[in-house]
Design a protein around this motif. Structure first.
Motif, PDB file in Angstrom:
ATOM      1  N   ALA A  63      35.567  31.763  35.965  1.00 44.61           N
ATOM      2  CA  ALA A  63      36.959  31.679  35.506  1.00 44.61           C
ATOM      3  C   ALA A  63      37.821  32.768  36.146  1.00 44.61           C
ATOM      4  O   ALA A  63      38.943  32.510  36.599  1.00 44.61           O
ATOM      5  N   MET A  64      37.302  33.980  36.201  1.00 48.39           N
ATOM      6  CA  MET A  64      38.077  35.091  36.768  1.00 48.39           C
ATOM      7  C   MET A  64      38.366  34.829  38.247  1.00 48.39           C
ATOM      8  O   MET A  64      39.447  35.105  38.756  1.00 48.39           O
ATOM      9  N   ASN A  65      37.364  34.259  38.932  1.00 46.59           N
ATOM     10  CA  ASN A  65      37.574  33.978  40.354  1.00 46.59           C
ATOM     11  C   ASN A  65      38.632  32.892  40.561  1.00 46.59           C
ATOM     12  O   ASN A  65      39.487  33.003  41.437  1.00 46.59           O
ATOM     13  N   LEU A  66      38.593  31.862  39.719  1.00 46.68           N
ATOM     14  CA  LEU A  66      39.603  30.799  39.844  1.00 46.68           C
ATOM     15  C   LEU A  66      41.006  31.380  39.704  1.00 46.68           C
ATOM     16  O   LEU A  66      41.915  31.057  40.469  1.00 46.68           O
ATOM     17  N   TYR A  67      41.157  32.240  38.721  1.00 50.25           N
ATOM     18  CA  TYR A  67      42.466  32.852  38.476  1.00 50.25           C
ATOM     19  C   TYR A  67      42.900  33.682  39.690  1.00 50.25           C
ATOM     20  O   TYR A  67      44.026  33.601  40.159  1.00 50.25           O
ATOM     21  N   PHE A  68      41.944  34.453  40.198  1.00 49.84           N
ATOM     22  CA  PHE A  68      42.176  35.316  41.366  1.00 49.84           C
ATOM     23  C   PHE A  68      42.624  34.469  42.572  1.00 49.84           C
ATOM     24  O   PHE A  68      43.603  34.787  43.250  1.00 49.84           O
ATOM     25  N   GLN A  69      41.924  33.363  42.797  1.00 50.08           N
ATOM     26  CA  GLN A  69      42.259  32.511  43.946  1.00 50.08           C
ATOM     27  C   GLN A  69      43.612  31.828  43.730  1.00 50.08           C
ATOM     28  O   GLN A  69      44.424  31.768  44.657  1.00 50.08           O
ATOM     29  N   ALA A  70      43.830  31.354  42.486  1.00 56.08           N
ATOM     30  CA  ALA A  70      45.058  30.594  42.212  1.00 56.08           C
ATOM     31  C   ALA A  70      46.292  31.475  42.367  1.00 56.08           C
ATOM     32  O   ALA A  70      47.390  30.980  42.627  1.00 56.08           O
ATOM     33  N   ASN A  71      46.123  32.775  42.213  1.00 56.30           N
ATOM     34  CA  ASN A  71      47.276  33.661  42.246  1.00 56.30           C
ATOM     35  C   ASN A  71      47.432  34.425  43.557  1.00 56.30           C
ATOM     36  O   ASN A  71      48.255  35.325  43.651  1.00 56.30           O
ATOM     37  N   GLY A  72      46.614  34.108  44.538  1.00 57.51           N
ATOM     38  CA  GLY A  72      46.846  34.676  45.865  1.00 57.51           C
ATOM     39  C   GLY A  72      45.989  35.878  46.213  1.00 57.51           C
ATOM     40  O   GLY A  72      46.314  36.636  47.130  1.00 57.51           O
ATOM     41  N   GLN A  73      44.864  36.049  45.475  1.00 61.09           N
ATOM     42  CA  GLN A  73      43.864  37.058  45.858  1.00 61.09           C
ATOM     43  C   GLN A  73      44.386  38.488  45.949  1.00 61.09           C
ATOM     44  O   GLN A  73      43.938  39.255  46.796  1.00 61.09           O
ATOM     45  N   HIS A  74      45.357  38.839  45.120  1.00 57.59           N
ATOM     46  CA  HIS A  74      45.752  40.244  45.109  1.00 57.59           C
ATOM     47  C   HIS A  74      44.732  41.028  44.292  1.00 57.59           C
ATOM     48  O   HIS A  74      44.198  40.498  43.315  1.00 57.59           O
ATOM     49  N   ALA A  75      44.518  42.273  44.665  1.00 55.06           N
ATOM     50  CA  ALA A  75      43.557  43.091  43.919  1.00 55.06           C
ATOM     51  C   ALA A  75      43.907  43.104  42.425  1.00 55.06           C
ATOM     52  O   ALA A  75      43.027  43.038  41.571  1.00 55.06           O
ATOM     53  N   PHE A  76      45.224  43.130  42.123  1.00 55.98           N
ATOM     54  CA  PHE A  76      45.574  43.202  40.700  1.00 55.98           C
ATOM     55  C   PHE A  76      45.292  41.893  39.959  1.00 55.98           C
ATOM     56  O   PHE A  76      45.211  41.870  38.742  1.00 55.98           O
ATOM     57  N   ASP A  77      45.099  40.776  40.700  1.00 55.26           N
ATOM     58  CA  ASP A  77      44.726  39.516  40.036  1.00 55.26           C
ATOM     59  C   ASP A  77      43.256  39.530  39.624  1.00 55.26           C
ATOM     60  O   ASP A  77      42.770  38.613  38.971  1.00 55.26           O
ATOM     61  N   CYS A  78      42.549  40.551  40.067  1.00 57.02           N
ATOM     62  CA  CYS A  78      41.132  40.670  39.694  1.00 57.02           C
ATOM     63  C   CYS A  78      40.910  41.921  38.849  1.00 57.02           C
ATOM     64  O   CYS A  78      39.797  42.397  38.704  1.00 57.02           O
ATOM     65  N   ASP A  79      41.985  42.444  38.292  1.00 51.97           N
ATOM     66  CA  ASP A  79      41.798  43.687  37.543  1.00 51.97           C
ATOM     67  C   ASP A  79      41.192  43.419  36.168  1.00 51.97           C
ATOM     68  O   ASP A  79      40.183  43.997  35.795  1.00 51.97           O
ATOM     69  N   PHE A  80      41.828  42.509  35.415  1.00 54.37           N
ATOM     70  CA  PHE A  80      41.331  42.142  34.086  1.00 54.37           C
ATOM     71  C   PHE A  80      40.963  43.384  33.257  1.00 54.37           C
ATOM     72  O   PHE A  80      39.838  43.494  32.745  1.00 54.37           O
ATOM     73  N   GLY A  81      41.900  44.324  33.186  1.00 62.00           N
ATOM     74  CA  GLY A  81      41.621  45.534  32.403  1.00 62.00           C
ATOM     75  C   GLY A  81      40.413  46.274  32.950  1.00 62.00           C
ATOM     76  O   GLY A  81      39.562  46.752  32.205  1.00 62.00           O
ATOM     77  N   GLN A  82      40.331  46.346  34.265  1.00 64.69           N
ATOM     78  CA  GLN A  82      39.234  47.029  34.957  1.00 64.69           C
ATOM     79  C   GLN A  82      37.860  46.433  34.668  1.00 64.69           C
ATOM     80  O   GLN A  82      36.847  47.124  34.710  1.00 64.69           O
ATOM     81  N   THR A  83      37.808  45.122  34.380  1.00 60.75           N
ATOM     82  CA  THR A  83      36.487  44.495  34.204  1.00 60.75           C
ATOM     83  C   THR A  83      36.156  43.565  35.375  1.00 60.75           C
ATOM     84  O   THR A  83      35.114  42.920  35.373  1.00 60.75           O
ATOM     85  N   GLY A  84      37.071  43.505  36.383  1.00 60.68           N
ATOM     86  CA  GLY A  84      36.779  42.637  37.533  1.00 60.68           C
ATOM     87  C   GLY A  84      36.609  43.451  38.802  1.00 60.68           C
ATOM     88  O   GLY A  84      37.167  44.540  38.940  1.00 60.68           O
ATOM     89  N   ILE A  85      35.809  42.922  39.741  1.00 59.34           N
ATOM     90  CA  ILE A  85      35.710  43.566  41.052  1.00 59.34           C
ATOM     91  C   ILE A  85      35.803  42.489  42.144  1.00 59.34           C
ATOM     92  O   ILE A  85      35.309  41.376  41.971  1.00 59.34           O
ATOM     93  N   VAL A  86      36.431  42.868  43.239  1.00 57.40           N
ATOM     94  CA  VAL A  86      36.547  41.951  44.370  1.00 57.40           C
ATOM     95  C   VAL A  86      35.310  42.124  45.243  1.00 57.40           C
ATOM     96  O   VAL A  86      34.878  43.242  45.503  1.00 57.40           O
ATOM     97  N   THR A  87      34.720  40.978  45.639  1.00 54.12           N
ATOM     98  CA  THR A  87      33.525  41.050  46.474  1.00 54.12           C
ATOM     99  C   THR A  87      33.703  40.153  47.691  1.00 54.12           C
ATOM    100  O   THR A  87      34.465  39.191  47.650  1.00 54.12           O
TER     101      THR A  87
END
Ligand SMILES: *[C@@H]1O[C@H](CO)[C@@H](O)[C@H](O)[C@H]1NC(C)=O
Ligand SMILES: *[C@@H]1O[C@H](CO)[C@@H](O)[C@H](O)[C@H]1NC(C)=O
Ligand SMILES: *[C@@H]1O[C@H](CO)[C@@H](O)[C@H](O)[C@H]1NC(C)=O
Ligand SMILES: *[C@@H]1O[C@H](CO)[C@@H](O)[C@H](O)[C@H]1NC(C)=O
Ligand SMILES: *[C@@H]1O[C@H](CO)[C@@H](O)[C@H](O)[C@H]1NC(C)=O
Length: 450
Positions: A414-438
């Motif tokens: 789910a987090m990845n879908l959101y990240f992709q749908a919003n243009g892969q900005h680092a902040f789209d993967c922040d989720f209160g510092q529970t996400g990491i970009v790989t």
């Protein structure tokens, strides 16, 4: 220091290096391939990597995943398939056992070198009576089903045991099977293994037998004073030998000293909790390479001299979705992106790692921090799946990404879908510092991460 340990120190490095590189014994060195990680490489890449770039000639799968079975087609690697514990009671039904073989073994056995079916994992120490009583009849029925499919010549049936199946491992020569298990379970089991030519398989972890720092040298095959077995007067230079001889003593005591013993799992974590004694990348490297060299060397153990042992390292990958203390997630030789956790020179030719690394593209995915709190991850799922352009059907029951049904796995999707749908900005993967970009594709099986 005893003579024995002096000899070990002098002889092992040379003898063992040679045998490890040439692969002492056909199908002697294996690795456990678990998949409870969000960022693991595609199974086909893993299979190619193991076959082409490592010394491993055997792999154990922790279930019977058809994607993995297909991935090892044509590699020649001997594949041990684990029959999940939950399936074991159903195998009391011979019709079910036949169908299980028909569905999970026969279709793949042509191209994939399926070598064993391991019935359940550590059933003999699971404290589950239903499972325990079903174990040996289930193994017999699977064997019967393999005979019907004309596969029994190639595919053996065994099961794995933890050392907890023994009453004592203090004095190797005094070890025996736990009371109540020996006659009822272990004797028919050993009779079955002997009759079918399958080994008794043990998960042996000196790491879990570490009492304190002073037993570290003994566990890691370093110079140490050795430990004498009062019963035999034999001196042990390392803990793994003591553990294997304990198993041998127990098996021999039952009258089955001729049944072969193989190490289905051994390993060492590269990281752990503050309170866990002896964790560390250097220690893990030393243990794993020394264990492989030692068991492949032909030195044998004090009670089983002059022989090699089949051994499978646990584990191929760090697996961030495993529960328990930090060490549980850090037994891997490799990280999810195929980079080695430590210098695994003995396992691979570092030069040839390159083609595999090159598969990691510049694409990016968003996955949960391994240590992220499950409640927060659940909120991430609810949030991401509620957004426009995010379709979470795949992680609903019946969806291709529903299994494994864990909060971490669903959150990754789910987090990845959101990240992709919003243009892969680092902040789209922040989720209160529970996400990491790989940059390692988290896709697995039929579950593709966009
Ligand atoms: C399959 O694995 C076995 C070990 O179980 C090994 O002896 C044999 O050579 C392998 N077969 C092929 C075709 O590589
Ligand atoms: C025993 O194992 C079976 C098969 O995995 C499972 O269905 C059952 O719930 C277990 N029983 C207990 C008491 O844990
Ligand atoms: C045995 O297994 C078969 C195939 O799964 C099933 O159709 C049958 O009902 C089972 N028999 C019993 C007694 O459970
Ligand atoms: C450490 O463990 C070993 C082996 O169990 C034991 O013999 C020794 O007394 C222990 N040392 C300390 C300082 O606790
Ligand atoms: C093991 O090998 C050594 C050296 O070759 C030999 O002296 C010894 O007798 C052998 N032991 C057994 C039990 O075969």
């Amino acid at each position: 220091m005893t003579l024995c340990t002096v000899l070990l120190q002098i002889l092992l490095p040379t003898l063992l290096l040679v045998s490890a590189i040439t692969g002492a014994d056909a199908s002697g060195i294996g690795v456990n391939y678990g998949t409870r990680g969000t960022t693991l490489p595609a199974p086909a890449d893993v299979a190619r990597f193991l076959a082409r770039d490592t010394i491993f000639d055997r792999v154990r799968l922790l279930d019977a995943d058809p994607v993995l079975l297909r991935a090892f087609a044509g590699t020649g690697l001997a594949v041990d398939v684990t029959v999940p514990n939950g399936v074991v009671p159903h195998l009391l039904n011979l019709t079910f056992a036949r169908r299980w073989v028909r569905d999970n073994v026969t279709p793949y056995a042509g191209a994939t070198n399926i070598s064993r079916l391991l019935v359940g994992d550590e059933v003999t120490t699971e404290a589950n009576r239903t499972l325990l009583l079903a174990l040996v009849p289930a193994m017999q029925n699977l064997h019967t089903a393999l005979v019907a499919a004309s596969l029994h010549g190639r595919v053996k049936v065994s099961t794995t045991h933890s050392l907890g199946v023994l009453t004592t491992t203090e004095q190797p020569s005094a070890a025996r099977f736990r009371d109540g298990y020996d006659a009822a379970i272990v004797r028919p089991l050993l009779r079955f293994l002997r009759a079918t030519g399958a080994p008794f398989m043990v998960n042996a972890y000196p790491f879990y037998a570490l009492a304190n720092d002073s037993s570290l040298d003994f566990a890691l095959f370093r110079v140490n004073d050795g430990v004498m077995d009062q019963g035999t007067g034999l001196v042990y230079g390392n803990m793994l030998d003591a553990q294997l001889d304990a198993v041998h003593s127990a098996v021999r005591r039952m009258g089955f000293g001729d049944v072969d013993i193989a190490v289905s799992e051994t390993g060492w974590p590269s990281a752990g909790e503050d309170w866990e004694v002896g964790v560390g990348a250097d220690l893990a490297r030393d243990y794993n390479s020394n264990a492989i060299r030692h068991l492949g060397s032909g030195v044998g153990t004090p009670l089983m001299p002059n022989r090699t042992f089949e051994v499978s390292i646990f584990s191929l990958f760090d697996e961030n979705l495993k529960p328990g203390p930090v060490s549980e997630r850090n037994f891997g030789l490799f990280r999810g992106d195929m980079t080695p956790v430590y210098d695994v020179g003995i396992f691979t030719d570092p030069e040839t790692l390159e083609p595999v690394r090159a598969k990691v593209t510049s694409r990016k995915w968003c996955v949960p921090e391994p240590a992220a709190d499950e409640m927060v991850l659940q909120e991430n799922i609810d949030f991401a799946c509620g957004q426009k352009g995010v379709d979470c059907t795949a992680i609903r029951p019946g969806g291709v990404c529903y299994e494994p049904d864990t909060v971490q796995a669903h959150a990754a999707y789910a987090m990845n879908l959101y990240f992709q749908a919003n243009g892969q900005h680092a902040f789209d993967c922040d989720f209160g510092q529970t996400g990491i970009v790989t940059t390692a594709d988290p896709s697995y099986g039929g579950c593709k991460f966009m």
